[in-house]
Design an enzyme around this catalytic site. Structure first.
Site, PDB file in Angstrom:
ATOM      1  N   LYS A 124     -17.564  41.377  -4.948  1.00 37.32           N
ATOM      2  CA  LYS A 124     -17.289  40.223  -4.089  1.00 37.32           C
ATOM      3  C   LYS A 124     -17.373  40.715  -2.656  1.00 37.32           C
ATOM      4  O   LYS A 124     -17.479  41.909  -2.419  1.00 37.32           O
ATOM      5  CB  LYS A 124     -15.930  39.600  -4.414  1.00 37.32           C
ATOM      6  CG  LYS A 124     -14.775  40.594  -4.522  1.00 37.32           C
ATOM      7  CD  LYS A 124     -13.510  39.918  -5.020  1.00 37.32           C
ATOM      8  CE  LYS A 124     -13.509  39.689  -6.525  1.00 37.32           C
ATOM      9  NZ  LYS A 124     -13.203  38.368  -6.966  1.00 37.32           N
ATOM     10  N   ARG A 125     -17.306  39.787  -1.694  1.00 38.76           N
ATOM     11  CA  ARG A 125     -17.287  40.218  -0.298  1.00 38.76           C
ATOM     12  C   ARG A 125     -16.196  41.264  -0.108  1.00 38.76           C
ATOM     13  O   ARG A 125     -15.119  41.146  -0.698  1.00 38.76           O
ATOM     14  CB  ARG A 125     -16.955  39.009   0.597  1.00 38.76           C
ATOM     15  CG  ARG A 125     -18.163  38.262   1.101  1.00 38.76           C
ATOM     16  CD  ARG A 125     -17.764  37.182   2.071  1.00 38.76           C
ATOM     17  NE  ARG A 125     -16.653  36.383   1.599  1.00 38.76           N
ATOM     18  CZ  ARG A 125     -15.546  36.152   2.291  1.00 38.76           C
ATOM     19  NH1 ARG A 125     -15.380  36.670   3.485  1.00 38.76           N
ATOM     20  NH2 ARG A 125     -14.591  35.401   1.802  1.00 38.76           N
ATOM     21  N   LYS A 179      -9.028  40.693  -0.500  1.00 40.62           N
ATOM     22  CA  LYS A 179      -9.559  40.809  -1.861  1.00 40.62           C
ATOM     23  C   LYS A 179      -9.192  42.171  -2.476  1.00 40.62           C
ATOM     24  O   LYS A 179      -9.401  42.407  -3.655  1.00 40.62           O
ATOM     25  CB  LYS A 179     -11.075  40.597  -1.874  1.00 40.62           C
ATOM     26  CG  LYS A 179     -11.470  39.153  -1.486  1.00 40.62           C
ATOM     27  CD  LYS A 179     -12.974  38.954  -1.471  1.00 40.62           C
ATOM     28  CE  LYS A 179     -13.402  37.592  -0.954  1.00 40.62           C
ATOM     29  NZ  LYS A 179     -13.315  36.512  -1.955  1.00 40.62           N
ATOM     30  N   LYS A 233     -17.336  33.522 -14.094  1.00 41.94           N
ATOM     31  CA  LYS A 233     -18.579  34.070 -14.664  1.00 41.94           C
ATOM     32  C   LYS A 233     -18.250  35.234 -15.603  1.00 41.94           C
ATOM     33  O   LYS A 233     -18.813  35.360 -16.688  1.00 41.94           O
ATOM     34  CB  LYS A 233     -19.516  34.558 -13.549  1.00 41.94           C
ATOM     35  CG  LYS A 233     -20.044  33.436 -12.685  1.00 41.94           C
ATOM     36  CD  LYS A 233     -20.590  33.944 -11.354  1.00 41.94           C
ATOM     37  CE  LYS A 233     -20.668  32.790 -10.370  1.00 41.94           C
ATOM     38  NZ  LYS A 233     -20.765  33.214  -8.979  1.00 41.94           N
ATOM     39  N   THR A 268     -14.982  32.315  -7.987  1.00 43.28           N
ATOM     40  CA  THR A 268     -15.817  31.780  -9.073  1.00 43.28           C
ATOM     41  C   THR A 268     -16.407  32.916  -9.893  1.00 43.28           C
ATOM     42  O   THR A 268     -16.805  32.711 -11.029  1.00 43.28           O
ATOM     43  CB  THR A 268     -16.966  30.895  -8.536  1.00 43.28           C
ATOM     44  OG1 THR A 268     -17.588  31.566  -7.453  1.00 43.28           O
ATOM     45  CG2 THR A 268     -16.463  29.536  -8.085  1.00 43.28           C
TER      46      THR A 268
END
Length: 844
Positions: free
Chosen positions: A575-576, A581, A690, A686
């Site tokens: 992810k970024r 995060k 997945k 999201t």
């Protein structure tokens, strides 16, 4: 391929001579398709005529597929024009489309025929697909969500369009060097994209700067300044096994011949002769240009306004075109034909721009224009992070968009009057609720407030996020308009994120469910629960996962040179790169694991669960701490992966240049994925959906959509740790008061970095952000230290669970079985019914 007639029947052009070059735009048989590909290679050439290698074959194949898309596209346009349904227009600064070829032939259900056709031409479909570059139109989850939504809109036969910008270089291409991350311009348009069609007849003027003139009748008009042209490029978006093919319309900024000063050029003043051309090119050059300077801020605002103005002019033009020839129609009908959705605050300028177009260009009064605007526009909020809730300097806005600032001032004035006359109890809150913050030090326009005041619906993107919006961020507005706020939990398209990226697993699911209907009715996956203990399914599931892991291991070797063991636990965080995060928590955990392995005897190591930790993502070019985290992951990998004592039990790999195509290899091959943001900070996420859909287990906090994923797949199949969202403010306060007692393991991991074990780079500034009790860039705002012990305990539970193959496979199957809710088809069906009020308009 050979370029003569020797032996393999190819002509001087390198194209198979046995297959005629004949146009068959709607071919269904492999032989005819091969002919059509040959026809494009010969008659739509982009290269010298002596080659038909993989790259040439890709472009010819794409153009052959595009023939069919154009046919469906034209039928869709015509059908919508005839039926004249209400349509949705989705405005987003980002779209992360990924490769279009696999998606198109998958959605059109022609994968196998194309594979056969290419074989006849001496090529493998897999090799041809690899030639396509990802369209570089986005940054992260926001852009990928928009692309999943477009896929679902077409699949559900909804009359809906996407609008975005055609960035020349997108975000950036990431390379990892000794210095860490380096950014290079993305080259996706270096040759050209075969999927876009330029619409030379769709051009609108977009003005910047200038001044407002008051006409004798008191009406106002924006004049002067500089005017660039917005030119439309359309990308077809096919639905899955349906004729409906919608459009993503991307705008490019141009200047015309009349803006080129021939006199100046001939006088040797080359730069000033083409000044507007150069300014126009800057608008769509890159996504999110640096905004530390005033010129950077102006360029970003220009981009946002350019998107909004071109799109709204287009929407109004099409509305009027459909009304053409009808005797009488009213502007009040506009909201019953048009829904505009703003994806986050980037397209906020759609609000004052629609007001301006209705009042200044179409002659409506304020009240009528306001009624039309507020019934047309809705807003999706994607963040509670203060730095992402856009605030624009009033001075910059007045300079670039003087007419819009007048309109925003008027909206604000009327909102304040309304509060003062109907809600005296809120008067004390006005300073935070109003749109214009007139703080003399730094007067700004609060874009999120403008969105909330002007939209008919505001939605969050996961239940927890929407609850936080209602309880905290927008609580005062909720007391005025309780029914304005909704939740729409995000979703992902099951086509790209399972059916096409993991054919092995998809075929097993279809076999056990005895239907492939799950691909557009994901709720059917719950039927897999019946077989969760079945030994035959376990064996098939394990072999599909292994095939995906081997493909991933091959990819990692190719891009990083690191050999990884497909029998180890594949643990992935992509992810970024952002402090919230918490990739830092992940790598600190890996460092602690490495240190413990070093201290063990060879016999003890054999009892551990071998693990390969993969981290990938881009750090924003000016985000120093994020770039330090990337550097740290790479430095740790360099030491761990070459340490003969432990590298059979642990590998740490940074996956470079993470994008959609890389995700399509990583996600199917993953077994554990990390979604470990500080609770209350990730709106939804999201990628978690997945991974879960692909039978990968999650280690995560109760944040964003993790909460709902855990509910759907069962809490026993989720490795939970960490503080909850409602505890976070209290923990930060305790930290400020000096009450935090760090876990010894946390201190040990930091000390190990400071010892120089991973090289001589100075990591003190990064580690300092975790130290102290308060202060800018200190005080561990994201609670890495607080959550570290429960994170390490959860990782121990992962190691134990992985040793029990039967248990792990059952959890994996139940993860997929519980993912039905997270289809973007479900999300979009809810938007269509509860926000946009649009209905299916199926092409017959």
């Amino acid at each position: 391929m050979a370029t003569t007639e020797q032996g393999n029947g190819t002509t001087a052009s390198g194209i198979s001579a046995k297959i005629p070059a004949a146009a068959h735009p709607l071919a269904k048989e492999p032989m005819e398709i091969a002919s059509n590909i040959n026809y494009h290679a010969r008659y739509s050439p982009h290269f010298s005529p002596f080659k038909f290698e993989a790259e040439q074959a890709y472009y010819a194949t794409a153009e052959s597929v595009r023939d069919r898309l154009i046919q469906q596209w034209n039928e869709t346009y015509l059908h919508y024009h005839k039926v004249d349904p209400k349509q949705t227009y989705y405005l987003s600064m980002e779209y992360l489309q990924g490769r279009a070829l696999t998606n198109a032939i998958g959605n059109l259900d022609i994968h196998d025929t194309y594979a056969n056709a290419l074989k006849k031409l001496g090529h493998e479909l897999e090799e041809i697909v690899e030639q396509e570059k990802d369209a570089a139109l986005g940054n992260g989850g926001l852009g990928r969500l928009a692309s999943c939504f477009l896929d679902s809109m077409a699949t559900l036969n909804l009359p809906a369009w996407g609008y975005g910008l055609r960035y020349r270089y997108g975000l950036f291409k990431q390379r990892i060097t000794k210095e860490g991350q380096e950014e290079f311009a993305e080259d996706w348009l270096e040759k050209f994209s075969p999927w876009e069609i330029v619409r030379h007849d769709v051009v609108f003027p977009v003005r910047f700067f200038g001044q407002v003139e008051v006409k004798p009748d008191g009406s106002r008009i924006w004049v002067g300044g500089e005017v660039v042209q917005a030119l439309a490029y359309d990308v077809p978006i096919p639905g899955y096994k349906t004729k409906n093919t919608n459009s993503l319309r991307l705008w490019e900024a141009k200047a015309g011949a009349e803006d080129f000063n021939l006199f100046q050029f001939n006088d040797g003043q080359y730069e000033s002769a083409a000044q507007l051309h150069s300014k126009a090119q800057q608008i769509c050059a890159v996504l999110y240009p640096g905004d530390a300077t005033e010129s950077g801020k102006l360029l970003r605002l220009k981009q946002q306004f350019f998107l909004c103005s071109a799109s709204l002019q287009d929407i109004i033009f099409r509305f009027k075109e459909r009304k053409d020839g009808k005797d009488s129609w009213q502007w009040s009908e506009f909201p019953s034909k048009v829904a505009v959705q703003m994806n986050d605050t980037h397209p906020t300028l759609a609000i004052p721009e629609l007001m301006r177009l209705l009042m200044d260009e179409e002659g409506l009064g304020w009240d009528e224009a306001w009624d039309v605007t507020t019934r047309t526009i809705a807003y999706t909020n994607h963040t509670v992070l203060p730095e992402a809730l856009e605030k624009w300097s009033q001075a910059v806005m007045w300079k670039l968009l003087p007419r819009h600032m007048e309109i925003v001032e008027e909206i604000d004035k009327r909102f304040i009057t309304m509060i003062r006359s109907t809600r005296i109890d809120l008067e004390s809150k006005l300073s935070t609720m109003c749109i214009l913050d007139n703080n003399p030090q730094k007067p700004v326009v609060r874009m999120a407030n403008l969105c909330v005041v002007s939209s008919h619906t505001v939605n969050g993107v996961a239940q927890l996020h929407s609850d936080i919006l209602k309880a905290e961020l927008f609580a005062d507005y909720v007391s005025i308009w309780p029914s304005k706020f909704q939740n729409k939990t995000n979703g992902i398209t099951p086509r790209r994120w399972l059916r096409f990226c993991s054919p092995e697993l998809s075929n097993i699911i279809t076999k056990w469910l005895k239907t492939d209907k799950w691909v557009n009715n994901l709720d059917l996956l719950t039927e897999l629960r019946k077989f969760a203990d079945n030994a035959d399914l376990h064996a098939e599931w394990a072999s599909a996962k292994m095939a995906n892991k081997q493909r991933l291991a091959q990819y990692i070797l190719q891009v990083t040179g690191v050999t990884i063991d497909p029998n180890s636990l594949f643990d992935i965080q992509v992810k970024r790169i952002h402090e919230y995060k918490r990739q830092l928590l992940n790598i600190l955990g890996a460092i602690y694991r490495y240190k413990k392995l070093k201290e063990m005897s060879p016999e003890e190591r054999k009892k551990t669960t071998p693990r390969t930790i993969m981290i990938g993502g881009k750090a924003f070019a000016t985000y120093t701490n994020a770039k330090r985290i990337v550097k740290l992951v790479n430095d740790v990998g360099a030491v761990v992966n070459t340490d003969p004592e432990v590298n059979d039990y642990l590998k740490v790999v940074f996956v470079p240049n993470y994008n959609v195509s890389v995700a399509e290899i990583l996600i199917p091959g993953s077994e554990l994925s990390q979604h470990i943001s500080t609770a209350g900070m990730e709106a939804s996420g999201t990628s978690n959906m997945k991974f879960a859909l692909n039978g990968c287990l999650i280690i995560g906090t109760l944040d964003g959509a993790n909460v709902e994923i855990r509910e759907e797949i069962g809490e026993e199949n989720f490795f939970l740790f960490g503080a909850t969202a409602d505890e976070v403010p209290k923990l930060r306060k305790e930290r400020e008061d000096g009450l935090f007692k760090p876990d010894p393991r946390f201190e040990e991991a930091k000390k190990f970095i400071r010892s120089g074990a991973f090289g001589s780079y100075d990591y003190n500034p990064l580690l300092d952000s975790l130290e102290g009790n308060t202060g800018y860039g200190r005080g561990d705002y994201f609670l890495v230290g607080y959550d570290f012990p429960s994170y390490m305990d959860a990782q121990e539970r992962v190691d134990e669970a992985y040793k029990d193959r039967k248990r792990w496979l059952k959890m994996s199957i139940l993860s997929t079985a519980g993912s039905g809710k997270f289809s973007s088809d479900r999300t979009i069906a809810q938007y269509a019914k509860e926000i946009w009020n649009i209905e299916e308009c199926r092409v017959p």
